[in-house]
Design an enzyme around this catalytic site. Structure first.
Site, short mmCIF file in Angstrom:
data_model
loop_
_atom_site.label_atom_id
_atom_site.label_comp_id
_atom_site.label_asym_id
_atom_site.label_seq_id
_atom_site.Cartn_x
_atom_site.Cartn_y
_atom_site.Cartn_z
N CYS A 124 0.81 -1.22 0.00
CA CYS A 124 0.00 0.00 0.00
C CYS A 124 0.85 1.27 0.00
O CYS A 124 0.31 2.37 -0.17
CB CYS A 124 -0.94 0.01 1.20
N ASP A 143 -14.46 6.99 2.06
CA ASP A 143 -14.59 5.82 2.93
C ASP A 143 -13.95 4.60 2.29
O ASP A 143 -13.46 4.65 1.16
CB ASP A 143 -16.07 5.57 3.24
N ASP A 144 -13.95 3.48 3.02
CA ASP A 144 -13.20 2.31 2.59
C ASP A 144 -13.84 1.53 1.45
O ASP A 144 -13.16 0.82 0.73
CB ASP A 144 -12.99 1.38 3.80
N ASP A 194 -8.89 -3.72 -4.39
CA ASP A 194 -7.56 -3.34 -3.93
C ASP A 194 -6.52 -4.28 -4.53
O ASP A 194 -6.73 -5.50 -4.54
CB ASP A 194 -7.48 -3.41 -2.39
N ASP A 251 -11.42 -4.01 3.50
CA ASP A 251 -12.32 -2.88 3.26
C ASP A 251 -13.78 -3.25 3.52
O ASP A 251 -14.57 -2.40 3.93
CB ASP A 251 -12.17 -2.37 1.82
N GLY A 290 -11.78 -13.68 -12.56
CA GLY A 290 -11.09 -12.41 -12.41
C GLY A 290 -10.61 -11.88 -13.74
O GLY A 290 -11.19 -12.16 -14.79
N SER A 334 -6.79 -10.69 -15.92
CA SER A 334 -5.33 -10.65 -15.95
C SER A 334 -4.85 -9.87 -17.16
O SER A 334 -5.50 -9.89 -18.22
CB SER A 334 -4.75 -12.07 -15.96
N ASP A 345 -10.09 1.31 8.10
CA ASP A 345 -8.90 0.49 8.28
C ASP A 345 -7.67 1.32 7.98
O ASP A 345 -7.71 2.30 7.24
CB ASP A 345 -8.94 -0.81 7.47
#
Length: 329
Positions: free
Chosen positions: A13, A49-50, A67, A90, A138, A140, A223
Protein backbone atom coordinates in the site's frame (compact mmCIF):
# COMPACT_ATOMS: atom_id res chain seq x y z
CA UNK A 1 14.20 -17.90 -4.79
CA UNK A 2 13.43 -14.95 -7.04
CA UNK A 3 13.04 -11.75 -5.03
CA UNK A 4 9.64 -10.46 -6.15
CA UNK A 5 10.07 -7.10 -4.42
CA UNK A 6 12.93 -6.30 -6.80
CA UNK A 7 10.53 -6.30 -9.77
CA UNK A 8 8.47 -3.35 -8.55
CA UNK A 9 9.22 0.30 -7.90
CA UNK A 10 7.00 0.49 -4.83
CA UNK A 11 5.62 -2.14 -2.51
CA UNK A 12 2.23 -2.89 -0.98
CA UNK A 13 0.00 0.00 0.00
CA UNK A 14 3.04 2.31 0.10
CA UNK A 15 2.76 2.45 -3.71
CA UNK A 16 -0.61 4.23 -3.57
CA UNK A 17 -1.01 7.66 -5.15
CA UNK A 18 -0.28 10.17 -2.35
CA UNK A 19 -3.47 11.29 -0.55
CA UNK A 20 -3.07 14.98 -1.38
CA UNK A 21 -2.57 14.28 -5.08
CA UNK A 22 -5.49 11.87 -5.12
CA UNK A 23 -7.81 14.45 -3.59
CA UNK A 24 -6.77 16.94 -6.29
CA UNK A 25 -7.66 14.39 -8.96
CA UNK A 26 -11.06 13.68 -7.39
CA UNK A 27 -11.92 17.31 -6.60
CA UNK A 28 -15.17 18.30 -8.28
CA UNK A 29 -15.88 14.81 -9.56
CA UNK A 30 -19.32 13.65 -8.55
CA UNK A 31 -20.95 10.39 -9.50
CA UNK A 32 -23.89 10.88 -11.83
CA UNK A 33 -27.12 9.67 -10.27
CA UNK A 34 -28.56 6.93 -12.50
CA UNK A 35 -32.20 7.39 -13.52
CA UNK A 36 -33.30 3.83 -12.77
CA UNK A 37 -30.89 2.65 -10.12
CA UNK A 38 -31.27 -0.86 -8.76
CA UNK A 39 -30.50 0.37 -5.24
CA UNK A 40 -29.91 3.37 -2.99
CA UNK A 41 -26.32 4.60 -2.63
CA UNK A 42 -25.55 4.83 1.09
CA UNK A 43 -21.78 5.41 0.97
CA UNK A 44 -20.12 6.94 -2.06
CA UNK A 45 -17.13 9.16 -2.79
CA UNK A 46 -17.91 12.05 -0.47
CA UNK A 47 -15.76 11.16 2.56
CA UNK A 48 -13.26 8.79 0.96
CA UNK A 49 -14.59 5.82 2.93
CA UNK A 50 -13.20 2.31 2.59
CA UNK A 51 -15.85 0.89 0.25
CA UNK A 52 -19.03 1.78 -1.58
CA UNK A 53 -22.34 0.64 -0.09
CA UNK A 54 -25.72 0.29 -1.84
CA UNK A 55 -29.01 -0.66 -0.20
CA UNK A 56 -30.88 -3.11 -2.44
CA UNK A 57 -34.55 -4.04 -2.69
CA UNK A 58 -34.70 -6.59 0.11
CA UNK A 59 -33.27 -4.10 2.59
CA UNK A 60 -29.76 -5.54 2.73
CA UNK A 61 -26.67 -3.50 1.88
CA UNK A 62 -24.16 -4.56 -0.76
CA UNK A 63 -20.54 -3.55 -0.07
CA UNK A 64 -18.18 -3.20 -3.04
CA UNK A 65 -14.43 -2.59 -3.03
CA UNK A 66 -11.22 -3.29 -4.94
CA UNK A 67 -7.56 -3.34 -3.93
CA UNK A 68 -4.34 -4.54 -5.55
CA UNK A 69 -0.66 -3.70 -5.30
CA UNK A 70 2.91 -4.64 -6.18
CA UNK A 71 4.81 -7.26 -4.12
CA UNK A 72 5.31 -6.36 -0.48
CA UNK A 73 7.26 -9.55 0.32
CA UNK A 74 9.39 -11.89 -1.77
CA UNK A 75 7.47 -15.08 -1.03
CA UNK A 76 4.71 -15.33 -3.68
CA UNK A 77 2.34 -17.38 -1.50
CA UNK A 78 2.62 -14.86 1.35
CA UNK A 79 2.15 -11.96 -1.07
CA UNK A 80 -1.07 -13.56 -2.30
CA UNK A 81 -2.31 -14.05 1.27
CA UNK A 82 -1.45 -10.46 2.23
CA UNK A 83 -3.08 -8.95 -0.86
CA UNK A 84 -6.28 -10.94 -0.33
CA UNK A 85 -6.48 -10.05 3.37
CA UNK A 86 -5.95 -6.41 2.46
CA UNK A 87 -8.72 -6.43 -0.15
CA UNK A 88 -11.15 -8.18 2.20
CA UNK A 89 -10.34 -5.66 4.93
CA UNK A 90 -12.32 -2.88 3.26
CA UNK A 91 -15.50 -4.96 3.61
CA UNK A 92 -14.74 -5.57 7.29
CA UNK A 93 -14.01 -1.87 7.76
CA UNK A 94 -17.63 -1.17 6.74
CA UNK A 95 -19.00 -3.77 9.15
CA UNK A 96 -19.76 -6.24 6.37
CA UNK A 97 -19.10 -9.87 5.46
CA UNK A 98 -17.36 -10.73 2.17
CA UNK A 99 -19.34 -12.90 -0.23
CA UNK A 100 -17.29 -13.19 -3.41
CA UNK A 101 -13.99 -11.98 -4.78
CA UNK A 102 -12.53 -11.91 -8.27
CA UNK A 103 -8.79 -11.89 -8.86
CA UNK A 104 -6.88 -9.00 -10.43
CA UNK A 105 -3.49 -10.09 -11.78
CA UNK A 106 -0.92 -8.02 -13.67
CA UNK A 107 2.06 -10.11 -14.72
CA UNK A 108 5.33 -9.60 -16.64
CA UNK A 109 4.86 -12.80 -18.62
CA UNK A 110 8.28 -12.67 -20.30
CA UNK A 111 10.11 -12.03 -17.02
CA UNK A 112 8.51 -14.05 -14.24
CA UNK A 113 7.36 -17.68 -14.70
CA UNK A 114 3.70 -18.53 -14.32
CA UNK A 115 4.55 -20.98 -11.52
CA UNK A 116 5.11 -17.91 -9.32
CA UNK A 117 1.78 -16.40 -10.38
CA UNK A 118 0.09 -19.68 -9.47
CA UNK A 119 1.51 -19.45 -5.94
CA UNK A 120 0.27 -15.88 -5.62
CA UNK A 121 -3.24 -16.95 -6.64
CA UNK A 122 -3.09 -19.94 -4.31
CA UNK A 123 -2.27 -17.67 -1.38
CA UNK A 124 -5.19 -15.42 -2.21
CA UNK A 125 -7.56 -18.38 -2.47
CA UNK A 126 -6.48 -19.76 0.92
CA UNK A 127 -7.19 -16.49 2.73
CA UNK A 128 -10.49 -15.99 0.91
CA UNK A 129 -11.54 -19.49 1.98
CA UNK A 130 -10.63 -18.65 5.57
CA UNK A 131 -12.90 -15.61 5.27
CA UNK A 132 -15.78 -17.70 3.91
CA UNK A 133 -15.53 -15.79 0.64
CA UNK A 134 -15.97 -17.42 -2.77
CA UNK A 135 -13.33 -16.70 -5.42
CA UNK A 136 -14.56 -17.00 -8.99
CA UNK A 137 -12.47 -15.88 -11.93
CA UNK A 138 -11.09 -12.41 -12.41
CA UNK A 139 -8.98 -10.52 -14.91
CA UNK A 140 -5.33 -10.65 -15.95
CA UNK A 141 -3.11 -8.43 -18.11
CA UNK A 142 0.51 -8.41 -19.24
CA UNK A 143 2.31 -5.71 -17.23
CA UNK A 144 5.97 -4.70 -16.68
CA UNK A 145 5.37 -4.85 -12.89
CA UNK A 146 3.69 -7.73 -11.05
CA UNK A 147 0.52 -6.69 -9.23
CA UNK A 148 -2.16 -8.71 -7.48
CA UNK A 149 -5.35 -8.12 -5.54
CA UNK A 150 -9.09 -8.64 -5.59
CA UNK A 151 -12.38 -6.94 -6.25
CA UNK A 152 -14.63 -8.01 -3.38
CA UNK A 153 -18.39 -7.87 -2.89
CA UNK A 154 -19.86 -8.19 0.58
CA UNK A 155 -23.09 -7.76 2.46
CA UNK A 156 -23.95 -5.72 5.56
CA UNK A 157 -26.82 -4.53 7.72
CA UNK A 158 -27.48 -0.95 6.49
CA UNK A 159 -28.49 0.09 10.02
CA UNK A 160 -25.23 -1.15 11.55
CA UNK A 161 -22.65 0.05 9.04
CA UNK A 162 -19.21 1.18 10.11
CA UNK A 163 -18.49 4.52 8.42
CA UNK A 164 -15.73 7.10 8.66
CA UNK A 165 -18.15 10.02 9.13
CA UNK A 166 -20.00 8.84 12.24
CA UNK A 167 -17.45 9.79 14.89
CA UNK A 168 -18.56 11.87 17.89
CA UNK A 169 -16.59 13.88 20.44
CA UNK A 170 -15.93 11.87 23.59
CA UNK A 171 -15.52 8.51 21.85
CA UNK A 172 -12.32 6.55 22.51
CA UNK A 173 -10.07 5.55 19.61
CA UNK A 174 -9.09 1.87 19.38
CA UNK A 175 -6.42 0.38 17.08
CA UNK A 176 -6.56 -3.37 16.41
CA UNK A 177 -3.13 -4.06 14.87
CA UNK A 178 0.34 -2.65 15.65
CA UNK A 179 2.04 -0.16 13.34
CA UNK A 180 5.38 -0.44 11.55
CA UNK A 181 4.48 -2.61 8.56
CA UNK A 182 5.67 -0.04 6.02
CA UNK A 183 9.17 0.42 7.43
CA UNK A 184 9.66 -3.32 8.00
CA UNK A 185 8.49 -4.17 4.48
CA UNK A 186 10.85 -1.52 3.12
CA UNK A 187 13.71 -3.06 5.09
CA UNK A 188 12.75 -6.49 3.75
CA UNK A 189 12.84 -5.14 0.20
CA UNK A 190 16.27 -3.58 0.73
CA UNK A 191 17.96 -6.39 2.65
CA UNK A 192 15.95 -9.59 2.21
CA UNK A 193 15.41 -9.88 5.98
CA UNK A 194 12.15 -11.68 6.75
CA UNK A 195 9.92 -10.37 9.53
CA UNK A 196 7.59 -13.22 10.48
CA UNK A 197 5.53 -11.12 12.89
CA UNK A 198 4.83 -8.58 10.15
CA UNK A 199 3.71 -11.35 7.77
CA UNK A 200 1.43 -12.78 10.48
CA UNK A 201 -0.13 -9.35 11.10
CA UNK A 202 -0.66 -8.65 7.40
CA UNK A 203 -2.28 -12.02 6.72
CA UNK A 204 -4.56 -11.83 9.79
CA UNK A 205 -8.14 -11.05 8.79
CA UNK A 206 -10.00 -8.16 10.41
CA UNK A 207 -13.12 -10.33 10.57
CA UNK A 208 -13.29 -10.87 14.34
CA UNK A 209 -12.54 -7.27 15.26
CA UNK A 210 -15.12 -6.03 12.75
CA UNK A 211 -17.75 -8.37 14.17
CA UNK A 212 -16.89 -7.31 17.72
CA UNK A 213 -17.17 -3.64 16.78
CA UNK A 214 -20.60 -4.06 15.20
CA UNK A 215 -21.86 -6.05 18.18
CA UNK A 216 -20.48 -3.40 20.57
CA UNK A 217 -22.49 -0.70 18.81
CA UNK A 218 -19.53 1.01 17.14
CA UNK A 219 -20.64 2.97 14.08
CA UNK A 220 -17.46 4.81 13.06
CA UNK A 221 -14.39 3.01 11.77
CA UNK A 222 -11.79 2.79 9.02
CA UNK A 223 -8.90 0.49 8.28
CA UNK A 224 -5.31 1.73 8.49
CA UNK A 225 -3.55 1.10 5.20
CA UNK A 226 -1.60 3.21 2.72
CA UNK A 227 -2.27 6.65 4.23
CA UNK A 228 -0.99 5.60 7.66
CA UNK A 229 -2.67 6.03 11.03
CA UNK A 230 -2.44 9.83 10.84
CA UNK A 231 -3.83 9.99 7.31
CA UNK A 232 -6.80 7.70 7.94
CA UNK A 233 -7.53 9.32 11.30
CA UNK A 234 -7.42 12.75 9.69
CA UNK A 235 -9.97 11.62 7.10
CA UNK A 236 -12.20 10.21 9.85
CA UNK A 237 -11.99 13.33 12.02
CA UNK A 238 -12.57 15.64 9.05
CA UNK A 239 -15.57 13.65 7.83
CA UNK A 240 -17.05 13.55 11.34
CA UNK A 241 -16.50 17.24 12.09
CA UNK A 242 -14.32 16.58 15.16
CA UNK A 243 -10.66 16.57 16.17
CA UNK A 244 -8.62 13.65 17.48
CA UNK A 245 -6.12 13.34 20.30
CA UNK A 246 -3.55 10.51 20.12
CA UNK A 247 -1.74 9.23 23.20
CA UNK A 248 1.59 8.54 21.49
CA UNK A 249 2.78 6.24 24.28
CA UNK A 250 -0.30 4.01 23.91
CA UNK A 251 0.19 3.22 20.20
CA UNK A 252 1.49 -0.36 19.64
CA UNK A 253 4.37 -1.08 17.25
CA UNK A 254 5.85 -4.21 15.72
CA UNK A 255 9.20 -5.41 17.00
CA UNK A 256 11.97 -3.81 14.96
CA UNK A 257 9.85 -0.94 13.63
CA UNK A 258 11.65 1.79 15.56
CA UNK A 259 15.03 0.38 14.56
CA UNK A 260 13.95 0.34 10.91
CA UNK A 261 13.12 4.06 11.10
CA UNK A 262 16.42 4.86 12.80
CA UNK A 263 18.28 2.90 10.12
CA UNK A 264 16.59 4.88 7.35
CA UNK A 265 14.12 2.32 5.95
CA UNK A 266 11.22 4.77 5.63
CA UNK A 267 9.09 4.40 2.47
CA UNK A 268 8.50 7.50 0.38
CA UNK A 269 4.78 6.95 0.87
CA UNK A 270 5.15 7.33 4.64
CA UNK A 271 7.00 10.62 4.25
CA UNK A 272 4.34 11.90 1.85
CA UNK A 273 1.63 10.92 4.34
CA UNK A 274 3.34 12.97 7.05
CA UNK A 275 3.73 15.94 4.72
CA UNK A 276 0.01 15.78 3.88
CA UNK A 277 -1.29 15.82 7.45
CA UNK A 278 1.33 18.16 8.94
CA UNK A 279 -0.68 21.38 8.28
CA UNK A 280 -3.59 19.95 10.29
CA UNK A 281 -1.60 18.48 13.19
CA UNK A 282 -0.19 19.66 16.49
CA UNK A 283 2.65 17.23 17.10
CA UNK A 284 3.42 18.41 20.62
CA UNK A 285 6.60 16.74 21.88
CA UNK A 286 6.44 13.85 19.38
CA UNK A 287 9.80 13.58 17.62
CA UNK A 288 10.50 12.68 14.01
CA UNK A 289 10.66 8.93 14.71
CA UNK A 290 7.21 8.91 16.30
CA UNK A 291 5.76 11.09 13.56
CA UNK A 292 7.08 8.85 10.80
CA UNK A 293 5.76 5.70 12.47
CA UNK A 294 2.34 7.26 13.01
CA UNK A 295 2.28 8.21 9.31
CA UNK A 296 3.82 4.91 8.16
CA UNK A 297 2.08 3.45 5.10
CA UNK A 298 0.57 0.16 6.29
CA UNK A 299 -0.34 -2.84 4.19
CA UNK A 300 -3.28 -4.91 5.47
CA UNK A 301 -3.28 -2.97 8.74
CA UNK A 302 -5.83 -3.06 11.51
CA UNK A 303 -9.11 -1.28 12.13
CA UNK A 304 -9.27 2.16 13.73
CA UNK A 305 -12.50 2.34 15.73
CA UNK A 306 -14.35 5.19 17.40
CA UNK A 307 -15.27 2.94 20.31
CA UNK A 308 -13.85 0.06 22.34
CA UNK A 309 -13.70 -3.70 21.87
CA UNK A 310 -12.11 -6.29 24.17
CA UNK A 311 -8.39 -6.97 23.72
CA UNK A 312 -7.50 -3.94 21.60
CA UNK A 313 -5.64 -0.89 22.95
CA UNK A 314 -7.25 2.53 23.25
CA UNK A 315 -4.82 5.03 21.72
CA UNK A 316 -6.72 8.31 22.07
CA UNK A 317 -10.12 9.91 21.72
CA UNK A 318 -12.24 12.13 19.53
CA UNK A 319 -12.72 15.64 20.91
CA UNK A 320 -14.70 18.74 19.88
CA UNK A 321 -13.34 20.44 16.80
CA UNK A 322 -10.18 22.43 17.56
CA UNK A 323 -7.65 24.46 15.59
CA UNK A 324 -5.66 21.31 14.88
CA UNK A 325 -7.56 18.28 13.58
CA UNK A 326 -4.87 15.90 14.92
CA UNK A 327 -3.39 16.49 18.36
CA UNK A 328 -0.54 14.31 19.67
CA UNK A 329 0.05 14.01 23.41
Amino acid sequence: MMRLTQYAQGGGCACKIPPGELEEVLAGLGALAPERAAGELLVGMETGDDAAVVRIENGAAVVSTVDFFTPVVDDPYDWGRIAAANALSDVYAMGGRPLIGVNLLCWPRDVLPYEIAREVLRGGAVVAAEAGCHVAGGHSVNDPEPKYGMAVTGIADPERLLRNDRGRAGQPLTLTKPLGLGVLNNRHKATGEVFEEAVEVMTRLNAETSRAAVEAGVRCATDVTGFGLLGHLYKMARASGVSAVIDVAAVPYLAGAREAVRDGYVPGGSRRNLEWVAPYADFGRAGEEARLLLADAQTSGGLLLAGEIPGAPVIGELVPKADGVLLLR
